[in-house]
Design an enzyme around this catalytic site. Structure first.
Site, short mmCIF file in Angstrom:
data_model
loop_
_atom_site.label_atom_id
_atom_site.label_comp_id
_atom_site.label_asym_id
_atom_site.label_seq_id
_atom_site.Cartn_x
_atom_site.Cartn_y
_atom_site.Cartn_z
N LYS A 1 -48.63 -8.53 -7.74
CA LYS A 1 -49.00 -8.42 -6.33
C LYS A 1 -47.76 -8.42 -5.44
CE LYS A 1 -50.23 -12.38 -4.12
NZ LYS A 1 -49.47 -12.75 -2.92
N ASN A 2 -46.86 -9.35 -5.69
CA ASN A 2 -45.73 -9.52 -4.78
C ASN A 2 -44.65 -8.45 -4.96
OD1 ASN A 2 -47.01 -11.62 -3.62
ND2 ASN A 2 -45.81 -13.23 -4.62
N CYS B 1 -49.44 -21.05 8.47
CA CYS B 1 -49.81 -20.75 7.09
C CYS B 1 -50.11 -22.08 6.40
CB CYS B 1 -48.64 -20.04 6.44
SG CYS B 1 -48.85 -19.73 4.69
N ARG C 1 -43.29 -21.18 7.65
CA ARG C 1 -42.97 -19.81 7.28
C ARG C 1 -42.56 -18.92 8.47
NH1 ARG C 1 -47.00 -17.59 2.78
NH2 ARG C 1 -45.17 -16.38 2.23
N ASP D 1 -44.33 -20.47 -6.78
CA ASP D 1 -45.69 -19.94 -7.00
C ASP D 1 -46.31 -20.42 -8.31
OD1 ASP D 1 -45.54 -18.65 -4.59
OD2 ASP D 1 -45.15 -16.67 -5.41
N ARG E 1 -57.31 -12.84 -3.72
CA ARG E 1 -56.11 -12.25 -3.12
C ARG E 1 -55.05 -11.95 -4.18
NH1 ARG E 1 -53.82 -15.09 2.13
NH2 ARG E 1 -52.44 -13.33 1.77
C1 EPZ Z 1 -42.62 -14.52 -1.04
O1 EPZ Z 1 -42.96 -14.96 0.27
C2 EPZ Z 1 -43.91 -14.47 -1.82
N1 EPZ Z 1 -44.81 -13.53 -1.17
C3 EPZ Z 1 -44.52 -15.86 -1.89
O2 EPZ Z 1 -45.68 -15.80 -2.71
C4 EPZ Z 1 -43.51 -16.80 -2.56
O3 EPZ Z 1 -44.02 -18.11 -2.56
C5 EPZ Z 1 -42.19 -16.77 -1.78
O4 EPZ Z 1 -41.71 -15.40 -1.69
C6 EPZ Z 1 -41.09 -17.59 -2.44
O5 EPZ Z 1 -40.86 -17.14 -3.75
C7 EPZ Z 1 -44.65 -12.23 -1.34
O6 EPZ Z 1 -43.75 -11.76 -2.05
C8 EPZ Z 1 -45.62 -11.31 -0.68
P1 EPZ Z 1 -39.49 -16.35 1.50
P2 EPZ Z 1 -41.89 -14.85 1.45
O7 EPZ Z 1 -39.13 -15.54 2.70
O8 EPZ Z 1 -41.08 -13.64 1.27
C9 EPZ Z 1 -38.21 -19.64 4.72
C10 EPZ Z 1 -47.93 -16.21 -3.30
O9 EPZ Z 1 -48.59 -17.24 -3.59
N2 EPZ Z 1 -38.01 -18.51 5.64
O10 EPZ Z 1 -38.67 -16.20 0.28
O11 EPZ Z 1 -42.65 -15.03 2.72
C11 EPZ Z 1 -39.68 -19.83 4.36
O12 EPZ Z 1 -40.37 -20.56 5.34
C12 EPZ Z 1 -46.95 -16.18 -2.14
O13 EPZ Z 1 -48.06 -15.15 -3.93
C13 EPZ Z 1 -37.43 -18.75 6.87
O14 EPZ Z 1 -37.06 -19.89 7.21
O15 EPZ Z 1 -41.02 -16.15 1.16
C14 EPZ Z 1 -39.56 -20.54 3.03
O16 EPZ Z 1 -39.33 -21.91 3.25
C15 EPZ Z 1 -46.98 -17.43 -1.33
N3 EPZ Z 1 -37.26 -17.71 7.73
C16 EPZ Z 1 -38.32 -19.91 2.39
O17 EPZ Z 1 -37.58 -19.34 3.50
C17 EPZ Z 1 -37.63 -16.44 7.38
O18 EPZ Z 1 -37.44 -15.51 8.20
C18 EPZ Z 1 -38.57 -18.82 1.37
O19 EPZ Z 1 -39.49 -17.89 1.92
C19 EPZ Z 1 -38.19 -16.20 6.12
C20 EPZ Z 1 -38.38 -17.26 5.26
#
Ligand code: EPZ
Length: 430
Positions: A22-23, A125, A130, A315, A407
């Site tokens: 999915k991701n 969320c 996030r 995850d 999802r």
């Molecule tokens: C991706 O989300 C995945 N989703 C998530 O999977 C996964 O948990 C996550 O990466 C971490 O591996 C998809 O790929 C669609 P991040 P993403 O930006 O890209 C902070 C699932 O269950 N952050 O790597 O949104 C954020 O809050 C989902 O399938 C900022 O501070 O995650 C987090 O603490 C849930 N500012 C950390 O970075 C930003 O602009 C990592 O988030 C962006 C992120």
């Protein structure tokens, strides 16, 4: 609303086909916005989030054709053709973005190719705040003007984006993906430092290269992109879902069974494999994937800390906790990526688990058995951790809010029932 009913206590035996990730699929679909030629994605999983992304792209003007199962796919993945030659709307509306945060992945491609985009801010969320500041700051570094108003990110770059050095203060999968896509069409060179190295990011980069992008350092934390004037069409196969793989590995281990994960790739979950082996689970490669077994002997508690790839994935944190609830000894599970990702703890406790949360760590003291209960969860991975607990528990577990599972897990009940689990989906009034 549907529920899932599980009668626990049956070891899983058999094989489970692993779907496309999915991701990986979600950013790959967004990448279609970068070209006016057709992008064909195979091994696409059938999931609610894929439908949401399809709806989002369609309302931007992307022409989508879903072609059923891929004959070359052992796991039944589908083929999707996306053609973005007729984009007539660069706004991603709140109604779709609030359903799925990954919608923000259209921001980079739209502003890079069309010079403007308005994407709703995703809002809160269940697993953490996030924010999307890293996406915004990255695009600003490439010269986009960004204005936040009325709940939307308004981005504009009428004369195109320009390459730059971008240092991410924190590793972000989504921000790295947005920047890879945007920089592919920017003028000159972009260097991304502290880039995410997740296999899904690598898969996106490989697809962009197939579309004509010039990217070096794929799979490392320093990625260099030489912008090109246009990208062309390509065919790309979505990488196997490592989180689905890890989830079923945990389920097989938790029930003391033996399951082959067909199409599953151990090399994408090495940190998880190491943890499972330390807990007493046997893993062995097969011709088409790998086998997980815990036919003999108890599970032992192991400590786990989530980290960006190649560390232990957030995850799979909830599923690991479900596994550890009936291990011998204690297990310390520390979540470093999201600040509120222990929503499954009180539900696991209702099934008899002994878990104490201290800040970002959960201490799981193994108990001899869990007992079935009605449960519910607030996100995808928490929900599936309750499925694993239900497979182990004595008696009946009824999982509510099944839409979370839909999802991200394709045909979950069929895949588990195929290995002997007593699991069924029931309509709410049944
Ligand atoms: C991706 O989300 C995945 N989703 C998530 O999977 C996964 O948990 C996550 O990466 C971490 O591996 C998809 O790929 C669609 P991040 P993403 O930006 O890209 C902070 C699932 O269950 N952050 O790597 O949104 C954020 O809050 C989902 O399938 C900022 O501070 O995650 C987090 O603490 C849930 N500012 C950390 O970075 C930003 O602009 C990592 O988030 C962006 C992120």
């Amino acid at each position: 609303m549907d529920k899932i009913r599980i009668r626990g206590g049956r070891p899983l035996h058999g094989s489970i086909p692993i779907s496309g990730a999915k991701n990986a699929a979600l950013p790959l679909m967004a990448a279609s916005l970068l070209s006016d030629e057709t992008l064909t994605l195979s091994n696409l999983p059938q999931l609610a989030d894929i439908q949401t992304m399809s709806r989002l792209l369609a309302q931007h003007g992307v022409d989508l054709h879903l072609n059923g199962a891929d004959p070359a796919s052992a796991t039944g993945g589908r083929v999707l053709e996306l053609n973005a030659s007729g984009i007539d709307n660069t706004t991603a509306p709140y109604d779709l973005v609030r359903k799925m945060r990954a919608s923000v992945l259209v921001l980079g491609p739209l502003v890079a190719r069309h010079g403007k985009a308005a994407v709703s801010l995703p809002g809160g969320c269940a697993i953490g705040t996030r924010p999307v500041d890293l996406h915004i700051d990255g695009l600003k570094a490439l010269g986009a003007e960004i204005d936040l108003r009325e709940g939307y990110i308004h981005a504009s770059a009428p004369n195109g984006l320009t390459g730059a050095h971008v240092v991410f203060p924190k590793v972000s999968v989504g921000a790295t993906e947005n920047m890879l896509m945007a920089a592919s069409l920017a003028k000159g060179e972009t260097v991304l430092l502290n880039a995410a190295r997740e296999p899904e990011v690598e898969d996106l980069a490989a697809c962009l290269v197939a579309m004509g992008a010039k990217i070096e350092g794929i799979g490392t934390d320093r990625v260099t992109i030489q912008g090109v004037d246009a990208l062309h069409g390509a065919r790309h196969q979505v990488v196997a879902d490592r989180i689905e793989t890890g989830t079923y590995a945990m389920a097989a281990a938790a029930t003391g069974g033996e399951v082959e994960l067909v199409g599953g790739r151990l090399d994408l979950i090495e940190a998880v494999g190491t943890g499972l082996q330390a807990a007493g689970v046997e893993l062995s490669h097969t011709e088409t994937g790998f086998k997980v077994s815990r036919a003999n002997g108890p599970l032992t508690g192991v400590d786990v800390m989530t980290e960006p790839f190649p560390g232990f994935p957030t995850d799979l944190q909830a599923q690991t906790m479900a596994l550890m609830t009936t291990a011998e000894g204690a297990s310390m599970i520390t979540e470093t990526i999201f600040e509120n990702r222990f929503m499954h703890v009180p539900e696991l406790a209702r099934m008899g688990a002994n878990i104490t949360v201290h800040g970002a760590s959960a201490l799981v003291r193994g108990v001899p058995r869990l007992t079935g209960a009605p449960v519910m969860a607030t996100d995808l991975r928490a929900s599936v951790s309750l499925v694993i607990a239900g497979l182990v528990a004595e008696g009946e577990t009824v999982l509510n809010r099944v839409y979370h599972l839909d999802r991200g897990y394709e045909r979950l009940e069929q895949k588990l029932a195929g290995c002997g689990a007593d699991i069924e989906r029931v309509a709410d009034d049944a």
